[in-house]
Design a protein around this motif. Sequence first.
Motif, PDB file in Angstrom:
ATOM      1  N   VAL A   6       0.914  -1.177   0.016  1.00 19.40           N
ATOM      2  CA  VAL A   6      -0.006  -0.091  -0.046  1.00 19.40           C
ATOM      3  C   VAL A   6       0.775   1.340   0.098  1.00 19.40           C
ATOM      4  O   VAL A   6       0.323   2.286   0.258  1.00 19.40           O
ATOM      5  CB  VAL A   6      -0.944  -0.112   1.202  1.00 19.40           C
ATOM      6  N   ARG A  18      -1.877   4.557   1.302  1.00 15.52           N
ATOM      7  CA  ARG A  18      -2.433   4.418   2.737  1.00 15.52           C
ATOM      8  C   ARG A  18      -1.580   5.024   3.841  1.00 15.52           C
ATOM      9  O   ARG A  18      -0.315   5.275   3.516  1.00 15.52           O
ATOM     10  CB  ARG A  18      -2.893   3.161   3.228  1.00 15.52           C
ATOM     11  N   SER A  40      -2.773   2.220   8.770  1.00 16.37           N
ATOM     12  CA  SER A  40      -3.575   1.336   8.204  1.00 16.37           C
ATOM     13  C   SER A  40      -2.918  -0.182   8.498  1.00 16.37           C
ATOM     14  O   SER A  40      -3.971  -1.011   8.678  1.00 16.37           O
ATOM     15  CB  SER A  40      -3.487   1.290   6.603  1.00 16.37           C
ATOM     16  N   GLN A  64     -13.003   0.389   4.928  1.00 21.51           N
ATOM     17  CA  GLN A  64     -11.731   0.548   4.252  1.00 21.51           C
ATOM     18  C   GLN A  64     -10.622  -0.570   4.342  1.00 21.51           C
ATOM     19  O   GLN A  64      -9.834  -1.126   3.343  1.00 21.51           O
ATOM     20  CB  GLN A  64     -10.916   1.740   5.151  1.00 21.51           C
ATOM     21  N   THR A  65     -10.477  -1.416   5.615  1.00 23.46           N
ATOM     22  CA  THR A  65      -9.869  -2.329   5.779  1.00 23.46           C
ATOM     23  C   THR A  65     -10.060  -3.531   4.988  1.00 23.46           C
ATOM     24  O   THR A  65      -9.281  -4.297   4.330  1.00 23.46           O
ATOM     25  CB  THR A  65      -9.736  -2.707   7.329  1.00 23.46           C
ATOM     26  N   ASP A  76      -9.354  -2.824   1.233  1.00 22.64           N
ATOM     27  CA  ASP A  76      -7.799  -2.853   1.011  1.00 22.64           C
ATOM     28  C   ASP A  76      -7.340  -4.467   0.994  1.00 22.64           C
ATOM     29  O   ASP A  76      -6.285  -4.532  -0.037  1.00 22.64           O
ATOM     30  CB  ASP A  76      -6.829  -2.256   2.069  1.00 22.64           C
ATOM     31  N   TYR A 111      -8.218  -5.282  -2.503  1.00 21.69           N
ATOM     32  CA  TYR A 111      -7.270  -4.143  -3.518  1.00 21.69           C
ATOM     33  C   TYR A 111      -5.926  -4.802  -3.735  1.00 21.69           C
ATOM     34  O   TYR A 111      -5.337  -4.764  -4.767  1.00 21.69           O
ATOM     35  CB  TYR A 111      -7.397  -2.650  -3.144  1.00 21.69           C
ATOM     36  N   TYR A 112      -5.273  -5.178  -2.600  1.00 22.54           N
ATOM     37  CA  TYR A 112      -3.821  -5.225  -2.536  1.00 22.54           C
ATOM     38  C   TYR A 112      -3.403  -6.795  -2.129  1.00 22.54           C
ATOM     39  O   TYR A 112      -2.124  -6.861  -2.182  1.00 22.54           O
ATOM     40  CB  TYR A 112      -3.365  -4.388  -1.208  1.00 22.54           C
ATOM     41  N   LYS A 140      -4.810   3.012  -6.479  1.00 19.01           N
ATOM     42  CA  LYS A 140      -5.877   2.981  -5.873  1.00 19.01           C
ATOM     43  C   LYS A 140      -6.544   3.810  -4.970  1.00 19.01           C
ATOM     44  O   LYS A 140      -7.457   3.692  -4.364  1.00 19.01           O
ATOM     45  CB  LYS A 140      -5.933   1.368  -5.247  1.00 19.01           C
ATOM     46  N   ARG A 141      -5.688   5.126  -4.837  1.00 19.35           N
ATOM     47  CA  ARG A 141      -6.061   6.009  -4.064  1.00 19.35           C
ATOM     48  C   ARG A 141      -7.522   6.946  -4.485  1.00 19.35           C
ATOM     49  O   ARG A 141      -7.416   7.498  -5.598  1.00 19.35           O
ATOM     50  CB  ARG A 141      -5.147   7.141  -3.878  1.00 19.35           C
ATOM     51  N   ARG A 160     -14.970   3.131  -5.229  1.00 19.36           N
ATOM     52  CA  ARG A 160     -14.573   1.758  -4.209  1.00 19.36           C
ATOM     53  C   ARG A 160     -15.233   0.518  -4.900  1.00 19.36           C
ATOM     54  O   ARG A 160     -14.765  -0.445  -4.713  1.00 19.36           O
ATOM     55  CB  ARG A 160     -15.253   1.993  -2.872  1.00 19.36           C
TER      56      ARG A 160
END
Length: 337
Positions: free
Chosen positions: A14, A18, A22, A34-35, A38, A41-42, A313-314, A331
Amino acid sequence: MLFDELIIAIMKAVNRERTVSSPFHLIKGKKSGQTIQDIGYYGLYPYFAVMPQLDKQAYDQAVAGLFARGLLRQNDAVIDLTDLAITSQTPETPLNGWKYRGNEALFLNRLSLIVQTFSHISQKVNIFDPVINSEDIQSWVKTYLRKHNFRDPSVPSEFKNQLLSSLEETMVPEKHKMILMQRLSGLGYSGLTWEQIAAGYGNTPLDVQLNLIETLHAWMQVIEQNRYPLLSALMEGVIQQSSLTESAQRTEKLFARGFSLEQIAELRQLKTSTIEDHFVELAMNDPYFNYSSFMSEEAFQAIVGLSRDQQTKRLRDIKEKLPEVTYFQIRLALAIK
């Protein structure tokens, strides 16, 4: 894997997208939108909820150590790793946090009390102070012991054989297995504290805690093969059966019945943003998720295309370039991607 290496592994995924806090929320298993997003996403599934009891002060001290070692640059907005950190080798790990979500503690508590009981009963000692005070754990273990005729001398012996044989198959360093053994208590022997174990190996308490969790995750993978029945029983309720959080599952059922996002929020008396988090979670886990109720095909393609082209991805960066779409749509599109 050491605790510092765990933090760096997450931060590398990240980096510059992030905040420094995070990884803390991910390691603890915070179920925020958010968590959760992520993780998808990652690709951070292995690290989710691996240390639910992690103390923020201990985490901050570890991060301060990364700054001192030249692995992090000062940046109030985002994680900013130095080249030294980015090029560092991420060690292989058997961690599977998304699957177990902290429930390895349930397995370990059951194991600890059973081992303590067998140790005493086999020496004709029937009264002792249990190492686990939880009434639920004690009740579960009593049922388990009665079911397996624990007063038969062959049962503790067979339990020990299955324990040692399955651990032999577990692909972690012997030091990791020893940490597990050092935490167990028996007749005339009390399990060591984290500080005592850490001092013996020259590591931090967080390091040895993480090593134990790695051992448990790898070991439970072996036990799941059902070749060690006395241990397989300890897995009851340990594995996460759904990839969704319980709250997201309830939202999913209402959506399947035709309720809109707003209606679900009203029915469940939750904030709209919370229900949005659930849909992001659904999109992340369902390869057939239909996003047409939430955005047009053009908006979806614009978000995904910009994320790919800008390699980000921000959310804020994408929103600045596409002001006509909402943060929720961004999102959702990234989760589907």
